[in-house]
Design a protein around this motif. Sequence first.
Motif, PDB file in Angstrom:
ATOM      1  N   UNK A  10      50.362  32.007  39.658  1.00 50.15           N
ATOM      2  CA  UNK A  10      50.553  32.833  39.739  1.00 50.15           C
ATOM      3  C   UNK A  10      49.208  33.576  38.507  1.00 50.15           C
ATOM      4  N   UNK A  11      48.522  34.149  39.373  1.00 52.64           N
ATOM      5  CA  UNK A  11      47.294  34.524  37.976  1.00 52.64           C
ATOM      6  C   UNK A  11      47.533  36.229  38.141  1.00 52.64           C
ATOM      7  N   UNK A  12      46.882  36.797  36.923  1.00 48.93           N
ATOM      8  CA  UNK A  12      46.584  37.994  36.776  1.00 48.93           C
ATOM      9  C   UNK A  12      45.139  38.590  36.445  1.00 48.93           C
ATOM     10  N   UNK A  13      44.365  39.444  37.614  1.00 46.82           N
ATOM     11  CA  UNK A  13      42.997  39.550  37.274  1.00 46.82           C
ATOM     12  C   UNK A  13      43.695  41.141  36.155  1.00 46.82           C
ATOM     13  N   UNK A  14      42.317  42.418  35.921  1.00 46.19           N
ATOM     14  CA  UNK A  14      42.284  43.638  35.673  1.00 46.19           C
ATOM     15  C   UNK A  14      41.145  43.736  35.933  1.00 46.19           C
ATOM     16  N   UNK A  44      52.539  42.631  41.516  1.00 45.50           N
ATOM     17  CA  UNK A  44      52.755  43.454  40.769  1.00 45.50           C
ATOM     18  C   UNK A  44      51.738  43.953  40.485  1.00 45.50           C
ATOM     19  N   UNK A  45      51.596  45.757  39.893  1.00 45.40           N
ATOM     20  CA  UNK A  45      50.149  46.399  40.047  1.00 45.40           C
ATOM     21  C   UNK A  45      50.573  47.164  38.777  1.00 45.40           C
ATOM     22  N   UNK A  46      49.761  47.364  38.043  1.00 46.23           N
ATOM     23  CA  UNK A  46      50.253  48.280  36.716  1.00 46.23           C
ATOM     24  C   UNK A  46      48.409  48.692  36.298  1.00 46.23           C
ATOM     25  N   UNK A  47      48.986  48.819  35.067  1.00 48.45           N
ATOM     26  CA  UNK A  47      48.022  49.667  34.476  1.00 48.45           C
ATOM     27  C   UNK A  47      47.920  50.178  33.090  1.00 48.45           C
ATOM     28  N   UNK A  48      46.647  50.174  32.669  1.00 45.83           N
ATOM     29  CA  UNK A  48      46.719  50.946  31.511  1.00 45.83           C
ATOM     30  C   UNK A  48      46.264  52.662  31.296  1.00 45.83           C
ATOM     31  N   UNK A  54      43.849  56.937  33.125  1.00 43.90           N
ATOM     32  CA  UNK A  54      43.644  55.237  33.570  1.00 43.90           C
ATOM     33  C   UNK A  54      42.693  54.609  33.202  1.00 43.90           C
ATOM     34  N   UNK A  55      42.804  53.651  32.377  1.00 45.17           N
ATOM     35  CA  UNK A  55      41.892  53.017  31.697  1.00 45.17           C
ATOM     36  C   UNK A  55      41.712  51.208  32.419  1.00 45.17           C
ATOM     37  N   UNK A  56      42.404  50.982  32.650  1.00 45.04           N
ATOM     38  CA  UNK A  56      42.329  49.766  33.579  1.00 45.04           C
ATOM     39  C   UNK A  56      43.728  49.249  33.831  1.00 45.04           C
ATOM     40  N   UNK A  57      43.262  49.107  35.198  1.00 52.94           N
ATOM     41  CA  UNK A  57      44.405  47.991  36.271  1.00 52.94           C
ATOM     42  C   UNK A  57      44.605  46.322  36.296  1.00 52.94           C
ATOM     43  N   UNK A  58      45.222  46.853  36.278  1.00 51.21           N
ATOM     44  CA  UNK A  58      46.048  44.894  36.179  1.00 51.21           C
ATOM     45  C   UNK A  58      46.936  44.534  37.050  1.00 51.21           C
ATOM     46  N   UNK A  59      46.785  43.379  37.831  1.00 49.25           N
ATOM     47  CA  UNK A  59      47.415  43.110  39.190  1.00 49.25           C
ATOM     48  C   UNK A  59      48.258  41.299  39.245  1.00 49.25           C
ATOM     49  N   UNK A  60      49.007  41.537  39.440  1.00 48.86           N
ATOM     50  CA  UNK A  60      49.723  40.347  39.129  1.00 48.86           C
ATOM     51  C   UNK A  60      49.682  40.054  40.912  1.00 48.86           C
TER      52      UNK A  60
END
Length: 69
Positions: A10-14, A44-48, A54-60
Amino acid sequence: MNNHVYKNIELTGSSTDSIEDAVNTAIARASDTLRNISWFEVVETRGHVRDGKVEYWQVTIKVGFTLDE
């Protein structure tokens, strides 16, 4: 047809640009050290958010690759 054994990680990219770019960032970095990557699944998809934007996206993602023979 050969039987294959797969390993999952499992990885999370931003990314500040997009969800797709966050996925590409994670896979590109994993490809530096892993061989035989053959699939991924977004789990999973989330953001800040900052100042109402939206400042940035994070996707697991789960990434699958075959083990060497």
